[in-house]
Design a protein around this motif. Structure first.
Motif, PDB file in Angstrom:
ATOM      1  N   THR A 168     -65.110 -71.853  34.933  1.00  0.00           N
ATOM      2  CA  THR A 168     -64.001 -71.757  35.463  1.00  0.00           C
ATOM      3  C   THR A 168     -62.713 -71.330  34.980  1.00  0.00           C
ATOM      4  OG1 THR A 168     -64.877 -73.500  37.264  1.00  0.00           O
ATOM      5  CG2 THR A 168     -62.389 -72.995  37.165  1.00  0.00           C
ATOM      6  N   TYR A 169     -62.440 -72.114  33.450  1.00  0.00           N
ATOM      7  CA  TYR A 169     -61.371 -71.636  32.681  1.00  0.00           C
ATOM      8  C   TYR A 169     -61.382 -70.777  31.678  1.00  0.00           C
ATOM      9  CZ  TYR A 169     -60.686 -75.947  35.409  1.00  0.00           C
ATOM     10  OH  TYR A 169     -60.315 -76.820  36.418  1.00  0.00           O
ATOM     11  N   LEU A 170     -60.258 -70.116  31.371  1.00  0.00           N
ATOM     12  CA  LEU A 170     -60.284 -68.931  30.302  1.00  0.00           C
ATOM     13  C   LEU A 170     -59.604 -69.782  29.028  1.00  0.00           C
ATOM     14  CD1 LEU A 170     -58.687 -65.989  32.535  1.00  0.00           C
ATOM     15  CD2 LEU A 170     -61.148 -66.702  31.888  1.00  0.00           C
ATOM     16  N   ASN A 171     -59.891 -69.065  27.737  1.00  0.00           N
ATOM     17  CA  ASN A 171     -59.160 -69.451  26.669  1.00  0.00           C
ATOM     18  C   ASN A 171     -59.458 -71.147  26.411  1.00  0.00           C
ATOM     19  OD1 ASN A 171     -58.422 -66.879  26.597  1.00  0.00           O
ATOM     20  ND2 ASN A 171     -56.482 -67.296  27.788  1.00  0.00           N
ATOM     21  N   VAL A 172     -60.707 -71.434  26.467  1.00  0.00           N
ATOM     22  CA  VAL A 172     -60.867 -73.016  26.714  1.00  0.00           C
ATOM     23  C   VAL A 172     -60.989 -73.578  25.131  1.00  0.00           C
ATOM     24  CG1 VAL A 172     -62.613 -74.495  27.030  1.00  0.00           C
ATOM     25  CG2 VAL A 172     -62.047 -72.866  28.557  1.00  0.00           C
ATOM     26  N   TYR A 173     -60.263 -74.729  24.909  1.00  0.00           N
ATOM     27  CA  TYR A 173     -60.369 -75.587  23.630  1.00  0.00           C
ATOM     28  C   TYR A 173     -61.380 -76.526  24.257  1.00  0.00           C
ATOM     29  CZ  TYR A 173     -56.703 -73.404  20.847  1.00  0.00           C
ATOM     30  OH  TYR A 173     -56.049 -72.712  20.000  1.00  0.00           O
ATOM     31  N   TRP A 174     -62.673 -76.802  24.013  1.00  0.00           N
ATOM     32  CA  TRP A 174     -63.462 -77.445  24.511  1.00  0.00           C
ATOM     33  C   TRP A 174     -63.890 -78.809  23.794  1.00  0.00           C
ATOM     34  CZ3 TRP A 174     -69.505 -76.384  24.644  1.00  0.00           C
ATOM     35  CH2 TRP A 174     -70.126 -77.530  25.411  1.00  0.00           C
ATOM     36  N   ILE A 175     -63.506 -79.838  24.342  1.00  0.00           N
ATOM     37  CA  ILE A 175     -63.491 -81.200  23.553  1.00  0.00           C
ATOM     38  C   ILE A 175     -64.900 -81.812  24.232  1.00  0.00           C
ATOM     39  CG2 ILE A 175     -62.931 -83.624  23.059  1.00  0.00           C
ATOM     40  CD1 ILE A 175     -60.056 -82.642  23.924  1.00  0.00           C
ATOM     41  N   VAL A 176     -66.052 -81.958  23.243  1.00  0.00           N
ATOM     42  CA  VAL A 176     -67.346 -82.383  23.925  1.00  0.00           C
ATOM     43  C   VAL A 176     -67.972 -83.295  22.889  1.00  0.00           C
ATOM     44  CG1 VAL A 176     -68.326 -80.337  22.484  1.00  0.00           C
ATOM     45  CG2 VAL A 176     -69.597 -81.401  24.557  1.00  0.00           C
ATOM     46  N   GLY A 177     -68.819 -84.240  23.541  1.00  0.00           N
ATOM     47  CA  GLY A 177     -69.407 -85.245  22.862  1.00  0.00           C
ATOM     48  C   GLY A 177     -69.357 -86.801  23.219  1.00  0.00           C
ATOM     49  N   GLY A 178     -70.395 -87.540  22.617  1.00  0.00           N
ATOM     50  CA  GLY A 178     -70.286 -88.952  23.162  1.00  0.00           C
ATOM     51  C   GLY A 178     -71.863 -89.371  22.934  1.00  0.00           C
ATOM     52  N   ILE A 179     -72.639 -89.932  23.828  1.00  0.00           N
ATOM     53  CA  ILE A 179     -74.020 -90.452  23.665  1.00  0.00           C
ATOM     54  C   ILE A 179     -74.611 -89.250  24.465  1.00  0.00           C
ATOM     55  CG2 ILE A 179     -75.610 -92.110  24.390  1.00  0.00           C
ATOM     56  CD1 ILE A 179     -73.438 -94.207  24.569  1.00  0.00           C
ATOM     57  N   ALA A 180     -75.382 -88.661  23.813  1.00  0.00           N
ATOM     58  CA  ALA A 180     -75.813 -87.277  24.230  1.00  0.00           C
ATOM     59  C   ALA A 180     -77.183 -87.458  25.143  1.00  0.00           C
ATOM     60  CB  ALA A 180     -76.523 -86.479  23.164  1.00  0.00           C
ATOM     61  N   LYS A 181     -77.313 -86.665  26.288  1.00  0.00           N
ATOM     62  CA  LYS A 181     -78.550 -86.600  26.972  1.00  0.00           C
ATOM     63  C   LYS A 181     -79.445 -85.995  26.256  1.00  0.00           C
ATOM     64  CE  LYS A 181     -76.512 -89.009  30.269  1.00  0.00           C
ATOM     65  NZ  LYS A 181     -76.401 -88.624  31.508  1.00  0.00           N
ATOM     66  N   ASP A 182     -80.810 -86.208  26.638  1.00  0.00           N
ATOM     67  CA  ASP A 182     -82.011 -85.282  26.184  1.00  0.00           C
ATOM     68  C   ASP A 182     -81.842 -83.948  25.938  1.00  0.00           C
ATOM     69  OD1 ASP A 182     -83.233 -87.853  26.135  1.00  0.00           O
ATOM     70  OD2 ASP A 182     -84.517 -87.283  27.681  1.00  0.00           O
ATOM     71  N   GLU A 183     -81.087 -83.222  26.687  1.00  0.00           N
ATOM     72  CA  GLU A 183     -80.998 -81.609  26.559  1.00  0.00           C
ATOM     73  C   GLU A 183     -79.841 -81.168  25.774  1.00  0.00           C
ATOM     74  OE1 GLU A 183     -78.221 -82.698  30.127  1.00  0.00           O
ATOM     75  OE2 GLU A 183     -80.119 -83.595  29.250  1.00  0.00           O
ATOM     76  N   GLY A 184     -78.794 -82.199  25.406  1.00  0.00           N
ATOM     77  CA  GLY A 184     -77.861 -81.926  24.525  1.00  0.00           C
ATOM     78  C   GLY A 184     -76.853 -81.006  25.070  1.00  0.00           C
ATOM     79  N   VAL A 185     -76.487 -79.967  24.209  1.00  0.00           N
ATOM     80  CA  VAL A 185     -75.378 -78.868  24.821  1.00  0.00           C
ATOM     81  C   VAL A 185     -76.076 -77.565  24.774  1.00  0.00           C
ATOM     82  CG1 VAL A 185     -73.434 -79.981  24.356  1.00  0.00           C
ATOM     83  CG2 VAL A 185     -74.680 -78.565  22.575  1.00  0.00           C
ATOM     84  N   VAL A 186     -77.512 -77.544  24.331  1.00  0.00           N
ATOM     85  CA  VAL A 186     -78.506 -76.456  24.423  1.00  0.00           C
ATOM     86  C   VAL A 186     -78.270 -75.523  25.676  1.00  0.00           C
ATOM     87  CG1 VAL A 186     -80.669 -75.350  24.227  1.00  0.00           C
ATOM     88  CG2 VAL A 186     -79.817 -77.282  22.580  1.00  0.00           C
ATOM     89  N   PRO A 187     -78.422 -76.233  27.083  1.00  0.00           N
ATOM     90  CA  PRO A 187     -78.296 -75.322  28.287  1.00  0.00           C
ATOM     91  C   PRO A 187     -76.892 -74.617  28.427  1.00  0.00           C
ATOM     92  CG  PRO A 187     -79.455 -77.482  28.735  1.00  0.00           C
ATOM     93  CD  PRO A 187     -78.668 -77.519  27.152  1.00  0.00           C
ATOM     94  N   LEU A 188     -76.048 -74.954  27.546  1.00  0.00           N
ATOM     95  CA  LEU A 188     -74.516 -74.438  27.887  1.00  0.00           C
ATOM     96  C   LEU A 188     -74.366 -73.255  26.931  1.00  0.00           C
ATOM     97  CD1 LEU A 188     -72.687 -77.681  28.389  1.00  0.00           C
ATOM     98  CD2 LEU A 188     -73.431 -76.296  29.863  1.00  0.00           C
ATOM     99  N   LEU A 189     -75.400 -72.867  25.938  1.00  0.00           N
ATOM    100  CA  LEU A 189     -75.093 -71.826  24.937  1.00  0.00           C
ATOM    101  C   LEU A 189     -74.892 -70.644  25.511  1.00  0.00           C
ATOM    102  CD1 LEU A 189     -77.636 -73.119  22.146  1.00  0.00           C
ATOM    103  CD2 LEU A 189     -75.170 -73.675  22.417  1.00  0.00           C
ATOM    104  N   PRO A 190     -75.323 -70.257  26.606  1.00  0.00           N
ATOM    105  CA  PRO A 190     -75.136 -68.827  27.229  1.00  0.00           C
ATOM    106  C   PRO A 190     -73.982 -68.589  27.947  1.00  0.00           C
ATOM    107  CG  PRO A 190     -77.363 -69.702  27.901  1.00  0.00           C
ATOM    108  CD  PRO A 190     -76.644 -70.900  27.405  1.00  0.00           C
ATOM    109  N   TYR A 191     -73.250 -69.766  28.029  1.00  0.00           N
ATOM    110  CA  TYR A 191     -71.854 -70.017  28.795  1.00  0.00           C
ATOM    111  C   TYR A 191     -70.566 -70.304  28.262  1.00  0.00           C
ATOM    112  CZ  TYR A 191     -75.695 -70.320  32.244  1.00  0.00           C
ATOM    113  OH  TYR A 191     -76.750 -70.247  33.108  1.00  0.00           O
ATOM    114  N   LEU A 192     -70.423 -69.806  26.922  1.00  0.00           N
ATOM    115  CA  LEU A 192     -69.490 -70.055  26.168  1.00  0.00           C
ATOM    116  C   LEU A 192     -68.399 -68.970  25.808  1.00  0.00           C
ATOM    117  CD1 LEU A 192     -71.107 -71.995  23.386  1.00  0.00           C
ATOM    118  CD2 LEU A 192     -70.141 -72.852  25.449  1.00  0.00           C
ATOM    119  N   GLU A 193     -68.549 -67.810  26.785  1.00  0.00           N
ATOM    120  CA  GLU A 193     -67.898 -66.593  26.750  1.00  0.00           C
ATOM    121  C   GLU A 193     -66.304 -66.760  26.649  1.00  0.00           C
ATOM    122  OE1 GLU A 193     -68.367 -63.851  30.201  1.00  0.00           O
ATOM    123  OE2 GLU A 193     -69.500 -65.037  30.784  1.00  0.00           O
TER     124      GLU A 193
END
Length: 450
Positions: free
Chosen positions: A340-365
């Motif tokens: 949804t947003y442009l020019n993102v500074y993304w704050i991420v982390g905590g107690i990870a779920k099994d999938e982690g952030v791997v499903p999000l790798l194609p969506y970091l443009e």
């Protein structure tokens, strides 16, 4: 005698109801502080191993009590042994209100159900229509006031709650989406989909049935239901044209239910992204089924303020837009914000779920920099090692925000500071609400006067 198992918010509401109506009960929770709370209210705490099972006629389970996977709670095991039925608070309440003339709405989905539920509530409030909104979020159903016949009962339903229904039926049922989550409680994705599907199979004849088809799980549910003879389901999509359904193009909500394509209304800019388009379509269909004119729905919608911690706009300055998406506790919940947003500074982390952030790798443009916090920081650093945005290990939210403040002083363009952790919060915070409040407080203190 009733036996209440689980004494969180839901269980305590059952205790209050039983005390008020002088219904005999005993109660149990594995947490001593919750046991003490109920004892102070006047309830008797009895462990399953000590319970007088010959006198127990029904178990009232909190949604968090496992009935199958990974292992049934000991109280459930004993109830099965002694052939004692068990239900949740929603089913118990339904059996006492089903002849009151109420109209029951159930909204479920892995993500987005709270927002859809809240939009329905907002429209009903704005039009002064008698209703109660509660269930999985907000007020437990046993705390609902007595309403006149015809009132709307607007319920957000989790898969846990759906699993412990017995006789309940709905006038309208919505499945927004189904993506992998809670698989430890359901055993596998197939069982999870089957659980969600009951939101539709429990709709009364002539009732409204809505299913989102934009994700594989939702499409599988839709195909399974239609193949079984449920041919009156209305599909909704924010990504494609659907036959005999509702879809969106840009901010237009379009119906193909009759011949041709009919524009029903416009989604306001305050509800950006495909996920919100899905929420609006579902809420609109429910309200229409409740005999609210579609034009009235879209007249009221622009003033809907949104829910806290769900892509909540905290502050908008010339340097940055600050978004609190703390409710995003898994990768699928974070994905809409990254889209949804442009020019993102993304704050991420905590107690990870099994999938982690791997499903999000194609969506970091649209992501410029990634700030890692919480116990998952090292794991996510490894998962993100091949991405193009700069990845910075910050450990805590305070550290991340202090670093971002310095970055913004030097920035030559506006950015979006997005807290969307894709993780549970209890490593550093009490819950996702606490995490979101801390973020909001830091933003207001550090950037509110700039």
């Amino acid at each position: 005698m009733k036996y209440i198992i689980g004494l969180g918010k839901t269980g305590v509401s059952v205790v209050r109801y039983f005390l008020e109506h002088q219904i005999p009960f005993i109660a149990w929770d594995d947490t001593p502080v919750l046991q003490e709370k109920v004892q102070l209210m006047g309830g008797a705490i009895v462990a399953p191993s000590q319970a007088p099972w010959h006198a127990v006629e029904e178990l009232i389970l909190s949604p968090g009590i496992p009935t199958t996977f990974p292992t049934p709670h000991v109280a459930v095991q004993l109830a099965k042994k002694y052939h004692i039925p068990y239900v949740g608070d929603v089913e118990y309440w339904y059996k006492r209100t089903q002849y009151s003339g109420y109209r029951y709405v159930g909204v479920t989905g892995t993500n987005g159900k709270s927002t859809t539920h809240a939009i329905i509530d907002y429209v009903l409030n704005a039009l002064n229509l008698p209703h109660f909104s509660g269930g999985n979020s907000g007020v437990p159903v046993l705390d609902a006031p007595k309403l006149a016949s015809g009132a709307v009962i607007n319920l957000e339903m989790s898969s846990y709650q759906l699993d412990i229904l017995d006789q309940m039926t709905f006038d309208a049922g919505v499945i927004l989406n189904i993506t992998p989550d809670h698989l430890d409680r359901h055993g596998n994705m197939e069982n999870y989909i089957l659980s969600k599907i009951t939101q539709i199979t429990r709709v009364k004849p002539g009732g409204l049935k809505v299913v989102g088809v934009d994700c594989p799980g939702g499409k599988e549910a839709y195909d399974s239901l239609t193949a079984s003879g449920q041919t009156d389901i209305i599909p909704i999509s924010a990504t494609q044209v659907v036959e005999k359904g509702i879809y969106t193009v840009g901010n237009q909500v379009i119906s193909t239910e009759n011949d041709g394509n009919t524009v029903l209304g416009l989604i306001p800019d305050s509800l950006p992204g495909a996920h919100n388009a899905q929420n609006v379509m579902a809420a609109m269909l429910v309200c229409r089924h409740l005999e609210i004119d579609v034009s009235e729905f879209f007249r009221v919608l622009p003033s809907y303020p949104g829910l806290a911690h769900r892509q909540e706009r905290v502050l908008d300055t010339p340097k940055a837009l600050f978004i609190n998406d703390s409710k995003a506790t898994n990768a699928d919940a974070t994905l809409p914000a990254l889209k949804t947003y442009l020019n993102v500074y993304w704050i991420v982390g905590g107690i990870a779920k099994d999938e982690g952030v791997v499903p999000l790798l194609p969506y970091l443009e649209y992501v410029e920099k990634i700030f890692l916090i919480g116990e998952s920081a090292e794991r996510f650093q490894a998962e993100l090692k091949s991405v193009s945005p700069l990845v910075l290990k910050m450990d805590t939210l305070d550290n991340a925000m202090n670093f971002i403040a310095k970055e913004l002083d030097q920035a030559d363009h506006k950015v979006t500071v997005l807290l969307s952790p894709a993780c549970a919060s209890q490593d550093q915070f009490q819950n996702f609400e606490h995490r979101g409040r801390v973020f909001t407080e830091i933003v207001q203190q550090q950037f509110g006067s700039k």
